[in-house]
Enzyme design. Structure first.
Site, PDB file in Angstrom:
ATOM      1  N   HIS A 156      -0.896   0.471  -0.078  1.00 38.88           N
ATOM      2  CA  HIS A 156      -1.655   1.365   0.790  1.00 38.88           C
ATOM      3  C   HIS A 156      -1.479   0.992   2.256  1.00 38.88           C
ATOM      4  O   HIS A 156      -1.374   1.864   3.121  1.00 38.88           O
ATOM      5  CB  HIS A 156      -3.136   1.304   0.403  1.00 38.88           C
ATOM      6  CG  HIS A 156      -4.027   2.190   1.224  1.00 38.88           C
ATOM      7  ND1 HIS A 156      -4.282   3.496   0.890  1.00 38.88           N
ATOM      8  CD2 HIS A 156      -4.712   1.956   2.352  1.00 38.88           C
ATOM      9  CE1 HIS A 156      -5.091   4.030   1.784  1.00 38.88           C
ATOM     10  NE2 HIS A 156      -5.371   3.119   2.689  1.00 38.88           N
ATOM     11  N   HIS A 226      -6.525  11.226   0.259  1.00 39.42           N
ATOM     12  CA  HIS A 226      -7.636  10.518  -0.375  1.00 39.42           C
ATOM     13  C   HIS A 226      -7.702  10.960  -1.835  1.00 39.42           C
ATOM     14  O   HIS A 226      -8.719  11.440  -2.320  1.00 39.42           O
ATOM     15  CB  HIS A 226      -8.949  10.804   0.360  1.00 39.42           C
ATOM     16  CG  HIS A 226      -9.370   9.673   1.230  1.00 39.42           C
ATOM     17  ND1 HIS A 226     -10.571   9.025   1.112  1.00 39.42           N
ATOM     18  CD2 HIS A 226      -8.717   9.025   2.217  1.00 39.42           C
ATOM     19  CE1 HIS A 226     -10.658   8.057   1.993  1.00 39.42           C
ATOM     20  NE2 HIS A 226      -9.541   8.034   2.682  1.00 39.42           N
TER      21      HIS A 226
END
Length: 523
Positions: A156, A226
């Site tokens: 990430h 997201h």
């Protein structure tokens, strides 16, 4: 917000006393004729369709229990915990490959065996170990240090696949080496265009990109997904996606103002039969409803309109939706005599945490987002967003920026203070943090949880010591919580203290550059 409402109602500050706010809704379910008295199975089935067990609780009580005086408050555990878990140390230098892999899996570190070996090698270096001992720290790695490395080295945060060296077989029989997809294609394309694009002011190194708008202003834009948090908690995942990219704009340069949002949303078909949905997955209608509500609350409550977007429905999004959030912002070209996209963090500056308090929500956000989603994915990875708190923080920051009360700023990304202060420390050359000073939502957080818990309405800043009192005074007057949690240094290390002891000492270059480069093969 509940705390502030109580203070306004009582006409006094609550202080640091133990307190918490929990909410519940009660539904009365009539089972109908022919149902057995006090049979709760039907009511439990109704409850399953009305709440998300990953982030909520449900209880069913019968009519007889209710008539006997049984009520809900006594059935729920309070979230005010008093015990603070001790810092845990791991003898990583003595672990074999199997133990390293198990440690990564058990703690949800999302680190490969090669990456765990790199940490083991670092903690086998004698000069490094002697420096730790001189600081009163054990030779073994602490859970605080291990979690920081996992967060910083996550897919990430580091985009390891985009950075990987790839041996590519194009079908001609000879292999071509790709020196990173990002470097060779995405960034190189921009670099090639830059001589013809003098309007590009800041690209690839801040919270968002900065481009000229006119003679007086520049504009910023940032977009990100997201997906995983929205699959676990559609409302929470979407709202934190929106306010998260808002915060990226706020943390760009000296601080820009978000002015619009965009969204591209992809879900499974809304008419999917419940019987065809795998165990553990939410129905696409539930996901879509929650995501939409989160987008509305995240943007509208902050006064930032959604101006564009798209929907797409396809069965491939049944397992995980695509929630692609974007924000645009604006900033003066010159602020206090300097280009607005430039910021500073120097040794001696104070590290200040601003905005929402730290809780157990948002823990492992970076590492969890780097793994495949399954029924064991952690609910704690989803943050509990608070757009109203963030709006107050935005207004305060714009005022403090124009007064020159801070020098550097960034958002608390997927690793909380670890992410923001760890990145800012690269500019000064080091940092020293006292985790006990960080304001918490409630007691009971371990040192590593304080360090890596993410909150979307939280920012980190560097404040010159001579301007600190002005900064804190303005924050008090604007009802925004600001706390000094440490000091930037030029020591070359990240030093962490908790309960009066040093619990972390990591070389800054190892934290940011020590992750082994991934090597892949493709055709």
């Amino acid at each position: 917000m509940a705390r502030r409402a109580l203070e306004l109602g009582l006409g006094d500050e609550l202080g640091d006393a133990d307190w918490a706010v929990q909410t519940a809704s009660m539904l009365v379910v009539s089972l109908g004729e022919g149902s057995k008295k006090n049979d709760s199975s039907k009511a439990e089935a109704v409850a399953m369709a009305l709440y998300n067990p990953l982030i909520q609780q449900s209880r069913v009580i019968t009519r007889d229990d209710f008539d006997a005086g049984k009520r809900f408050p006594s059935m729920y555990p309070l979230i005010t915990e008093a015990e603070v878990p001790a810092v845990v140390f791991f003898p990583i230098s003595a672990m074999d490959d199997k133990q390293l892999s198990e440690l990564s899996r058990e703690r949800l570190l999302a680190l490969s065996l090669e990456e765990m070996r790199a940490i083991r090698d670092a903690f086998s270096d004698e000069s490094f170990l002697q420096r730790r001992e001189s600081a009163g720290l054990a030779r073994d790695i602490s859970d605080v240090e291990l979690e920081m490395l996992a967060q910083t080295w996550s897919e990430h945060c580091k985009h390891k696949i985009f950075q990987a060296e790839i041996e590519y077989d194009d079908g001609s029989g000879s292999a071509i080496t790709i020196d990173g997809l990002f470097k060779q294609f995405i960034k190189q394309t921009t670099d090639d265009l830059t001589p013809r694009r003098p309007d590009l002011r800041s690209v690839f190194h801040d919270d968002s990109g900065v481009v000229d708008f006119d003679e007086d202003y520049v504009i910023c834009f940032k977009a990100e997904t997201h997906n995983s948090p929205s699959a676990l908690d559609p409302y929470g995942g979407a709202i934190t996606g929106i306010v998260g990219v808002n915060r990226d704009i706020m943390g760009t340069g000296k601080g820009a103002r978000p002015i619009f949002n965009t969204n591209v949303l992809c879900f499974g078909h809304p008419d999917t039969q419940q019987s065809s949905i795998p165990k553990g997955l939410l129905h696409p209608r539930t996901v879509m409803r929650g995501v939409h509500e989160g987008i509305v609350d995240g943007g509208n409550q902050s006064g930032i309109p959604t101006v564009g977007g798209a929907f797409l429905f396809d069965e491939s999004y049944l397992g995980k939706p695509l929630v692609f959030c974007g924000t645009g912002g604006i900033m003066p070209r010159i602020i206090n005599g300097e280009e607005s996209w430039v910021q500073h963090v120097d040794a001696g500056d104070l590290a200040v945490m601003l905005g929402g308090r730290i809780g157990k929500d948002g823990i492992h956000g970076a590492t969890f987002s780097s793994l495949a989603l399954d029924e064991d994915s952690p609910t704690s990875a989803v943050q509990i967003g608070d757009p109203i708190t963030q709006r107050k923080m935005l207004d305060f920051l714009q005022e403090a920026r124009d007064l020159g009360l801070y020098k550097g700023i960034t958002d608390n990304g997927a690793g909380g203070l670890s992410s923001s202060l760890g990145e800012m420390a690269e500019l000064s050359g080091g940092i020293r943090i006292d985790l006990d000073k960080a304001p918490l939502k409630y007691r009971g957080l371990a040192a590593w949880e304080i360090w890596v818990s993410e909150s979307q309405e939280r920012m980190s800043l560097s404040v010159e010591q001579a301007r600190l009192n002005e900064f804190l005074d303005l924050a008090r007057r604007r009802n925004v919580e600001a706390t000094v949690v440490g000091e930037f240094t030029d020591s070359g290390v990240v030093e962490l203290r908790h309960d009066g002891e040093t619990v972390g000492l990591l070389p800054l270059d190892f934290v940011h550059d020590g992750v082994p480069r991934m090597k892949l093969r493709a055709r």
